[in-house]
Design a protein around this motif. Structure first.
Motif, PDB file in Angstrom:
ATOM      1  N   VAL A  63       0.844  -1.193   0.000  1.00 55.13           N
ATOM      2  CA  VAL A  63       0.000   0.000   0.000  1.00 55.13           C
ATOM      3  C   VAL A  63       0.882   1.246   0.000  1.00 55.13           C
ATOM      4  N   ILE A  64       0.281   2.310  -0.454  1.00 54.20           N
ATOM      5  CA  ILE A  64       0.996   3.583  -0.463  1.00 54.20           C
ATOM      6  C   ILE A  64       1.014   4.147   0.942  1.00 54.20           C
ATOM      7  N   ARG A  65       2.174   4.555   1.373  1.00 52.71           N
ATOM      8  CA  ARG A  65       2.280   5.109   2.712  1.00 52.71           C
ATOM      9  C   ARG A  65       3.461   6.059   2.746  1.00 52.71           C
ATOM     10  N   ASP A 211       5.610  -1.618  -6.791  1.00 59.22           N
ATOM     11  CA  ASP A 211       5.924  -2.879  -7.448  1.00 59.22           C
ATOM     12  C   ASP A 211       5.088  -3.092  -8.721  1.00 59.22           C
ATOM     13  N   GLU A 212       5.739  -3.524  -9.801  1.00 54.23           N
ATOM     14  CA  GLU A 212       5.044  -3.586 -11.079  1.00 54.23           C
ATOM     15  C   GLU A 212       4.068  -4.745 -11.198  1.00 54.23           C
ATOM     16  N   THR A 213       4.201  -5.754 -10.344  1.00 55.22           N
ATOM     17  CA  THR A 213       3.282  -6.885 -10.465  1.00 55.22           C
ATOM     18  C   THR A 213       1.866  -6.510 -10.038  1.00 55.22           C
ATOM     19  N   GLN A 214       1.772  -5.548  -9.147  1.00 54.81           N
ATOM     20  CA  GLN A 214       0.435  -5.112  -8.723  1.00 54.81           C
ATOM     21  C   GLN A 214       0.329  -3.607  -8.890  1.00 54.81           C
ATOM     22  N   PRO A 215       0.204  -3.171 -10.138  1.00 55.97           N
ATOM     23  CA  PRO A 215       0.245  -1.728 -10.392  1.00 55.97           C
ATOM     24  C   PRO A 215      -0.990  -1.023  -9.848  1.00 55.97           C
TER      25      PRO A 215
END
Lengths: 253, 201
Positions: A63-65, A211-215
């Protein structure tokens, strides 16, 4: 009775996103005009503008934090506690910079006694082990005060971190939405616009760093106030109504 | 976040009610600011002023975004309930930096004295209904009532229809859920009874 076939409930991997074509979107000044009308007569220091940034995001995963220092700070009552070896030059420096509680074992004792005069807590790397031994996770964890390298609250440079924390706000993504107080009711449209711009650029950077796997991607930006409804913003500033000028939204509330 | 359609229905009905209704009026140019003072609770004749603030003032603020409208709420229920209107004297130009307190819930924002070139008119609000206060307000300021546009009227009608329909739907769903609960309770009671009989035998 006809037997209903029990269909397995579909599990969504992402948070649900809606078709925004049905959504009426507003320019910042139009939204502010309505919101100021909803909040008329409320003390401007207590009423806040809130921003909700909805993301197209996967459930689970990173998550963005992050923290942000807004051009016009919303909160002005940051009280910092510092964990560092007692009597060290760092401790003196922290006190000079305005920390409300400094120390190691004495600070742990006062925290255990339920005396928490700070709303931000940072820890010097030298005291990291002492902090681990103190077993304060149960008390500090739920309050979100536990120092952690991820939130950059375990640091080797107390001074820089304290200066960062003063007037900086923390935000995090919950349920695919980043929510944060973005301004006080008394702010002018220009001030609010700058705060929103700063916030959006930081969030966009966070999105690109993930992370690019879960954009993740930006979906919708909603502005509301403490007592007002939410307005989906269309990213423009000037009002659509020609009779309204941004200067009109600067009067004292 | 909640779905788009549901949010939009909610928002539209709130917005149309702030655009039209009692208090939707454009004030003339000579009104410089408005100040209200009344107590926090309704006893002692403070219900009307409170209602005026809750109902009429948001509409006035929407139509006159540039005019400061300050509300000073006090703890003192015996205290006054007064509205002060400030007008610019004909031909006078006011300073741009008039000291102006912002709204308060602790009674800190007392009505300021009119500055040079300004005159103040007060309206006594204590013990009066909000409609009566609004009528006097309109008379004393000479405000122009805003006529609802056909679109506004249509939106209001739509919102009302939607609310009426959701009332029916709520009732229907409530009956459905209660029926299901009753059935479940009866089933559970029957099970308990049969279990008791079995235990006796």
């Amino acid at each position: 009775m006809r037997k209903r076939t029990v269909r397995k409930k579909r599990k969504y991997k992402t948070y649900r996103c809606y078709d925004l074509r049905d959504m009426e979107q507003y320019s910042l000044c139009d939204a502010m005009r309505y919101l100021r009308a909803f909040e008329v007569g409320n003390p401007p220091a207590t009423v806040k503008y809130d921003l909700a940034i909805k993301l197209r995001a996967y459930k689970g995963g990173p998550v963005i934090r992050n923290t942000i220092r807004l051009p016009f700070p919303v909160k002005t009552d940051t009280r910092i506690g510092v964990i560092c070896p007692e009597g060290s030059p760092m401790a003196v420096e922290a006190q000079q910079l305005g920390a409300v509680a400094v120390g190691e074992e004495s600070l742990f004792e006062s925290i255990r006694a339920g005396n928490i005069p700070f709303n931000k807590l940072i820890c010097h790397v030298d005291s990291q082990d002492a902090l681990k031994k103190a077993n304060l996770g149960k008390i500090l964890g739920p309050k979100g005060l536990m120092p952690n390298p991820k939130t950059r609250t375990i640091t080797s440079d107390v001074k820089a971190t304290m200066q960062d924390l003063m007037g900086s706000d923390e935000y995090r993504e919950r349920q695919g939405v980043v929510r944060m107080a973005i301004g006080q009711l008394g702010f002018t449209p220009q001030m609010l616009s700058e705060n929103i711009k700063a916030m959006m650029s930081v969030v966009k950077e966070d999105i690109s760093n993930i992370d690019e796997t879960q954009p993740k991607a930006l979906d919708e930006v909603v502005l509301s106030t403490t007592h007002g409804p939410g307005f989906s913003l269309d990213g423009t500033f000037s009002p659509k109504d020609e009779s309204l000028k941004p200067e009109h939204l600067q009067s004292v509330m | 976040m909640v779905g788009v359609v549901r949010r939009m229905n909610q928002l539209k009905s709130q917005l149309v009610r702030i655009r039209i209704g009692p208090g939707a009026a454009v004030l003339p140019n000579d009104v410089t600011r408005i100040h209200l003072e009344f107590a926090k609770k309704i006893n002692g004749g403070h219900m009307g002023p409170r209602k005026f603030w809750r109902e009429a003032l948001p509409r006035l603020k929407y139509w006159n975004p540039a005019i400061p409208m300050i509300v000073n709420r006090t703890e003192d229920q015996e205290g006054p309930a007064k509205m002060t209107l400030y007008f610019r004297e004909a031909g006078a130009t006011l300073r741009s930096d008039i000291p102006q307190p912002s709204s308060s819930t602790e009674g800190f924002a007392k009505a300021p004295a009119p500055v040079e070139g300004e005159r103040a008119v007060t309206i006594e609000m204590k013990g009066r209904r909000s409609e009566a206060i609004l009528k006097e307000f309109m008379d004393k300021t000479g405000a122009m009532e805003v006529q609802p546009t056909p679109q506004d009227e249509m939106q209001l009608q739509e919102a009302e229809e939607l609310e009426a329909r959701s009332k029916i739907d709520r009732e229907r769903v409530r009956a459905l859920i209660e029926g299901r609960k009753r059935e479940k309770a009866m089933l559970a009671a029957a099970h308990a009874e049969s279990a008791a009989l079995k235990a006796e035998a």
